[in-house]
Scaffold this active site. Structure first.
Site, PDB file in Angstrom:
ATOM      1  N   ILE A 107       1.118  -1.181  -0.115  1.00 50.79           N
ATOM      2  CA  ILE A 107      -0.212  -0.160  -0.153  1.00 50.79           C
ATOM      3  C   ILE A 107       0.742   0.993   0.159  1.00 50.79           C
ATOM      4  CG2 ILE A 107      -2.212  -1.241   1.280  1.00 50.79           C
ATOM      5  CD1 ILE A 107      -1.340   0.087   3.718  1.00 50.79           C
ATOM      6  N   ARG A 164      14.599  -5.136  13.877  1.00 50.69           N
ATOM      7  CA  ARG A 164      16.107  -5.308  12.228  1.00 50.69           C
ATOM      8  C   ARG A 164      14.663  -4.019  12.201  1.00 50.69           C
ATOM      9  NH1 ARG A 164      19.303  -8.814  10.880  1.00 50.69           N
ATOM     10  NH2 ARG A 164      18.629 -10.199  12.449  1.00 50.69           N
ATOM     11  N   ASN A 208      14.734  -2.911   5.504  1.00 54.56           N
ATOM     12  CA  ASN A 208      15.245  -1.692   4.366  1.00 54.56           C
ATOM     13  C   ASN A 208      15.561  -0.504   5.023  1.00 54.56           C
ATOM     14  OD1 ASN A 208      14.931  -0.273   2.274  1.00 54.56           O
ATOM     15  ND2 ASN A 208      14.132  -2.245   1.104  1.00 54.56           N
ATOM     16  N   THR A 226      12.832   1.710   2.498  1.00 54.13           N
ATOM     17  CA  THR A 226      11.521   1.868   3.000  1.00 54.13           C
ATOM     18  C   THR A 226      11.127   2.100   3.987  1.00 54.13           C
ATOM     19  OG1 THR A 226      11.760  -0.474   3.140  1.00 54.13           O
ATOM     20  CG2 THR A 226      11.209   0.333   0.967  1.00 54.13           C
ATOM     21  N   LYS A 285      10.479  -5.489  13.902  1.00 52.02           N
ATOM     22  CA  LYS A 285       9.358  -5.427  14.520  1.00 52.02           C
ATOM     23  C   LYS A 285       8.430  -4.175  13.023  1.00 52.02           C
ATOM     24  CE  LYS A 285      10.921  -4.542  18.812  1.00 52.02           C
ATOM     25  NZ  LYS A 285      10.371  -4.583  20.016  1.00 52.02           N
ATOM     26  N   VAL A 345       6.641  -0.625  11.689  1.00 55.60           N
ATOM     27  CA  VAL A 345       6.928   0.802  12.049  1.00 55.60           C
ATOM     28  C   VAL A 345       6.983   2.037  10.944  1.00 55.60           C
ATOM     29  CG1 VAL A 345      10.125   0.527  11.331  1.00 55.60           C
ATOM     30  CG2 VAL A 345       8.872   0.662   9.466  1.00 55.60           C
ATOM     31  N   GLU A 387       2.802   2.213  11.055  1.00 56.17           N
ATOM     32  CA  GLU A 387       1.971   3.238  12.416  1.00 56.17           C
ATOM     33  C   GLU A 387       2.875   4.221  13.439  1.00 56.17           C
ATOM     34  OE1 GLU A 387      -1.039   0.033  14.109  1.00 56.17           O
ATOM     35  OE2 GLU A 387      -1.875   1.083  12.051  1.00 56.17           O
TER      36      GLU A 387
HETATM   37 MO1  MOS Z   1      -4.204   0.039  10.242  1.00 57.93          MO
HETATM   38  S1  MOS Z   1      -5.529   1.323  10.611  1.00 57.93           S
HETATM   39  O1  MOS Z   1      -4.421  -1.022  10.355  1.00 57.93           O
HETATM   40  O2  MOS Z   1      -4.760   0.348   7.995  1.00 57.93           O
END
Ligand code: MOS
Length: 733
Positions: free
Chosen positions: A469, A617, A620, A623, A690, A692, A694
Site C-alpha cells: 500500500i 531489525r 530496508n 522503505t 517489528k 514501523v 504506524e
Molecule cells: Mo491500519 S489503520 O490497520 O491500516
C-alpha cells in the site's frame, strides 16, 4: 512453519541483502504512471461501463421514494440500481458497522443509495443528478461529540483497567495535573480513492479489481454481502495508492460496481468521488481525553488516569485513545476508561495507528504539562518513568529501548540548547520553540502464507496475497527471498494482491512487514528442503545457499540445474505461537521538533524534526525511512491542520475535499531526520524485526504541540493547533 520460540541465530543475522537500502521496486512504475491502479485496469475485462454513486442527503431516517425515470432516459444510461430495489444487504463483516447498501434505512450522510451505470463517466454522473429522492429525516439525531461528552462525562463507567487505588494515590500525590484534550475527526486522505472494476461470468463468479489492504478479508466480505460462496469471489489489488486503514475493509465501491455490473450484464468500473470518500467511507473519530497524572516529589508517576470518549455509529467501536497509557510509563496506579458517544456521523473506524495516534496526542501533551509542573526537563521526566514491564498487564516487553531513543535523540537534536522558558526566544518575527514526545505502538504479527516457484532458469517467483500500500512489501519480500535462497534480488519476482495466491497477513496494524516476510521465509524453507531432496539430502540443514548455488560439502550445484524439467513449487505459512503473547511486543520512538510561530500572526511553521525509532531489525532503511517520514508528515497534519469539520446540525462532513481538508506538503517541513536504532527482537519473528508504519505517526503531533507551547507560552489543548487558538495569548509585540 511454526514460530513457537524466540528466534535463534539464523541466516538473517549475516545478511547480504536484507537490511540494505534497496530502492522500492514499484517506485519507477508509480512515478511514471505505469502502475495500474484499480480504476485503470482497462485490460482485465472487455466492455467496461462506468458506474457513479449516489449518496444519501440526510444522515438519519428513511427513504420514502426514489424517482429514476429521468435518469433512466438520460443519454448512455444502461442500468440503475437503487437501495429500494432490495432488502438491506448483510453488513460485510464484524469489523464493519454501517450497511453498505440496500433497504430504505439511512444510517449516515452519503450512505450509498443508488448506482447509475452508463457508457461514459460524464453520462453516469449527469444521470445520477436526475434521481429524485424523498426522505423522512429523523429529527434530533446526535452529531456533536463535545455536546455528547458534556452530557455523559460525569456518568460513572466501569474502568477497562483499574490497578491499585488511583483516586487515593492521586489525591496524595506530591504533584498533579488534571487536564482535558480534544482531537477532532480526521480522514485518511489517501491519494487514490476507493475504486473497483467488477465483472461477473456466466457461472456467477465475480472478479473485483479493486484497491484494498486485506485481500482475504475482502473476499470473505464480498461473499457475505452478496450471500454467495466465497470460492466464487476473486479479488485483485496489486497496487494501492495509499490506504491508512481506509481500505482495510471493502466499501460501497465494491458493492456498487458489482451490483451495477450484474444489472448491466457487463463489467463496470466505479471510483468514489472525493467528497464521497469523506462521507461514505470511514474516518478517525474525534476524541475527548481527560488525563490525570500524579507524581511523587522526584517525578515518579504514582497515579495515571486516562479516560477517553469518542464517537461511533451504534454498534461500532470509535477511537480508543487509552491503550498506550496502560503500558507506556511506569505508573503505580492506573485508571483507564472509555466512553462511546453513539452518533450518526459516518462510520468511525481504523486510521493509521488507531488509538495510539490520538491517545498520544493527549498523553504526550499531559506528560509535557506534568514535567513543567515538576520543573523537570521533559526528556528526564520520561526517563524517570521508563519501564521494562507493562504496568497494566505485568508482562515484560520483549525488547524496549525507549530510553535510548530519548537520550540519543536529545544528543543529536541538540536538546540542551533548547528554549527553556516558554515564549521567550525570538528570531526576527518568529518565536522559536522546542518540543519532545514519546511514542509507543504494539507490533503484532499474524499468520501469513506464500508460494515460491523455482523456475527452470534459476529465477524465483513469489506469490502471496499480501498487499503493497506504498509500504515497500514488494521490495522487502524480494529481499527476504533473495536472502533465504542465496540469490540476486534481480532474480526474484514478487507477485502480490491476488486472492488466487496464498493467504497472507495483509497490510494493517503495522503487522504486514513482520508477518509477510516471515511467510515468504517459511515458503523458502520448504523450497530449500525440496532442493535438498533433489540433490540427495533428507533436509536442508548443513546445506548452504549462496550466489545462486546450493552447496553440500564440497559439491556446489547451481539452482539453474535443479529444475530443468520444469518449476519446483513450494508453499507454506508462518504461524506465530502463543509464546509471543507472554510478552509485550511493541515499538518505541522519541520525537523532537523545532517550530517557529509568527509573533504577529500566530502562524506555525515546523523548522526541523527528528525521530528516533526502536523497531527491531530494519529490513530496508529506504522503505522504513519512507514509512516514518510519511508518518511524521501525517503527525504534523494532526497537530496543525487536519480536521474534519462537522456540520453538527446535519451530520455532514463539510470539508470533503483535499482543498479544504488540509494535509501538509513537502514545503511545510524543510528538515526531517529519522534514526533507527536497528535493534533485534527475537520474540517478534524469525527476522527479529517489528513494524514501523504506524510507529512513525505516533507521538509526532504531541511533540509539535509541545514545541508550539514552548515557543508561545500558549497551551492549546484542542487539536489542530490553528492560529486562532494562539493569537489571544501570544506575547506582546
Ligand atoms: Mo491500519 S489503520 O490497520 O491500516
Amino acid at each position: 512453519m511454526d514460530f513457537n520460540t524466540a528466534a535463534e541465530t539464523n541466516i538473517f543475522d549475516r545478511p547480504k541483502i536484507l537490511g540494505k537500502a534497496v530502492p522500492r521496486r514499484d517506485g519507477p512504475l508509480k512515478t511514471t504512471g505505469r502502475a495500474p491502479y484499480a480504476y485503470e485496469r482497462h485490460d482485465v475485462a472487455e466492455g467496461q461501463l462506468v458506474g457513479y454513486p449516489l449518496g444519501s442527503a440526510i444522515a438519519k431516517g428513511r427513504i420514502l421514494s426514489m424517482d429514476t425515470e429521468a435518469a433512466r432516459a438520460a443519454p448512455g444510461v444502461r442500468a440503475i440500481v437503487t437501495t429500494l430495489d432490495m432488502e438491506a444487504m448483510p453488513v460485510p463483516s464484524e469489523m464493519h458497522t454501517a450497511h453498505l447498501f440496500g433497504g430504505d434505512k439511512v444510517e449516515h450522510y452519503h450512505q450509498a443509495i443508488a448506482v447509475v451505470v452508463a457508457e461514459t463517466f460524464e453520462q453516469a454522473r449527469a444521470a445520477t443528478a436526475l434521481i429524485k429522492v424523498e426522505y423522512d429525516a429523523d429529527e434530533g439525531a446526535e452529531f456533536d461529540l463535545l455536546a455528547a461528552y458534556e452530557k455523559m462525562k460525569d456518568t460513572p463507567v466501569d474502568p477497562e483497567v483499574s490497578k491499585g487505588d488511583f483516586e487515593t494515590a492521586f489525591a496524595n500525590a506530591a504533584h498533579r495535573i488534571d487536564r482535558t484534550y480534544v482531537t477532532t475527526p480526521q480522514n485518511h486522505a489517501q491519494m487514490e480513492p476507493q475504486a473497483t472494476v467488477a465483472a461477473w461470468d456466466e457461472n456467477g463468479n465475480v472478479t473485483l479489481w479493486t484497491s484494498n489492504q486485506m485481500i482475504q478479508w475482502a473476499k470473505k466480505a464480498v461473499a457475505k454481502t452478496f450471500e454467495m460462496d466465497v470460492e466464487k469471489v476473486r479479488v485483485d489489488s496489486p497496487y494501492v495508492g495509499g490506504g491508512f486503514g481506509n481500505k482495510l475493509f471493502i466499501r460501497s465501491d465494491v458493492v456498487l460496481a458489482a451490483l451495477g455490473a450484474k444489472a448491466a450484464g457487463q463489467p463496470v468500473k466505479l471510483a468514489m468521488p472525493r467528497p464521497f470518500v469523506m462521507n461514505n467511507t470511514t474516518h478517525r473519530a474525534g476524541t475527548v481525553q481527560r488525563i490525570r497524572i500524579g507524581t511523587d516529589a522526584q517525578g515518579k508517576i504514582v497515579a495515571l488516569a486516562h479516560e477517553g470518549t469518542s464517537n461511533t455509529l451504534p454498534g461500532g467501536s470509535g477511537e480508543d485513545a487509552t491503550n498506550q497509557s496502560q503500558h507506556f510509563y511506569a505508573a503505580d496506579t492506573l485508571l483507564i476508561a472509555t466512553r462511546l458517544a453513539e452518533m450518526h456521523l459516518p462510520e468511525a473506524n481504523a486510521m493509521r495507528a488507531p488509538g495510539e495516534a490520538s491517545g498520544l496526542m493527549g498523553l504526550e501533551m499531559a506528560m509535557d504539562e506534568m514535567a513543567e509542573e515538576l520543573g523537570m526537563d521533559p526528556v528526564q521526566f520520561r526517563l524517570v518513568n521508563d519501564t521494562d514491564t507493562s504496568p497494566a498487564t505485568g508482562k515484560k516487553f520483549s525488547d524496549r529501548n525507549f530510553a535510548r531513543c530519548l537520550t540519543e535523540g536529545a544528543e543529536r537534536f541538540g536538546w540542551e540548547n533548547r528554549n527553556t522558558t516558554p515564549g521567550s526566544r525570538r528570531e526576527g518575527d518568529w518565536l522559536i520553540g522546542h518540543g519532545v514526545a514519546g511514542a509507543f505502538r504494539p507490533s503484532p504479527a499474524t499468520t501469513s502464507g506464500a508460494r515460491v516457484r523455482l523456475q527452470a532458469d534459476g529465477r524465483i517467483i513469489v506469490e502471496t496475497d499480501m498487499t503493497d500500500i506504498g509500504t515497500g512489501s514488494y521490495t522487502i519480500i524480494a529481499q527476504t527471498v533473495a536472502e533465504a535462497m542465496g540469490m540476486d534480488i534481480e532474480d526474484v519476482e514478487v507477485r502480490l494482491g491476488d486472492s488466487a495466491f496464498p493467504v497472507s497477513s495483509g497490510s494493517g496494524g503495522q503487522f504486514g512487514a513482520v508477518s509477510s516476510t516471515a511467510g515468504a521465509y517459511a515458503a523458502c524453507t520448504a523450497l530449500r528442503r525440496e532442493v535438498a531432496r533433489r540433490i540427495g539430502h533428507n533436509d536442508a540443514d548443513g546445506l548452504s545457499f549462496a550466489r545462486g548455488n546450493v552447496t553440500a560439502g564440497a559439491k556446489e550445484t547451481p539452482l539453474v540445474d535443479i529444475a530443468p524439467e520444469g518449476e519446483i513449487v513450494a508453499e507454506d505459512k508462518v504461524k506465530f505461537g502463543s509464546f509471543r503473547k507472554d510478552r509485550m511486543v511493541a515499538t518505541f520512538a522519541a520525537h523532537f521538533v523545532e517550530v517557529g510561530v509568527n509573533a504577529w500572526t500566530g502562524e506555525v511553521r515546523v523548522r526541523r524534526m527528528l525521530g528516533v525509532c526502536d523497531a527491531g531489525r530494519i529490513m530496508n532503511p529506504t522503505t522504513a525511512l519512507s514509512q516514518v517520514i510519511g508518518g511524521m508528515v501525517m503527525g504534523v497534519g494532526a497537530a496543525l491542520s487536519e480536521e474534519i469539520a462537522v456540520d453538527t446540525a446535519k451530520g455532514v462532513f463539510i470539508n470533503h475535499d483535499l482543498a479544504n481538508y488540509e494535509v501538509p506538503v513537502h514545503a511545510d517541513i524543510p528538515e526531517q531526520e529519522v534514526v533507527f536504532l536497528d535493534t533485534l527482537d527475537p520474540v517478534s519473528g524469525p527476522l527479529k524485526s517489528k513494524g514501523v508504519g504506524e510507529l512513525g505517526l505516533c507521538g509526532v503531533a504531541g511533540a509539535v504541540a509541545n514545541a508550539v507551547y514552548n515557543a508561545t507560552g500558549v497551551r492549546a489543548r484542542e487539536y489542530p493547533i490553528t492560529l486562532d487558538k494562539l493569537l489571544d495569548g501570544l506575547p506582546e509585540v
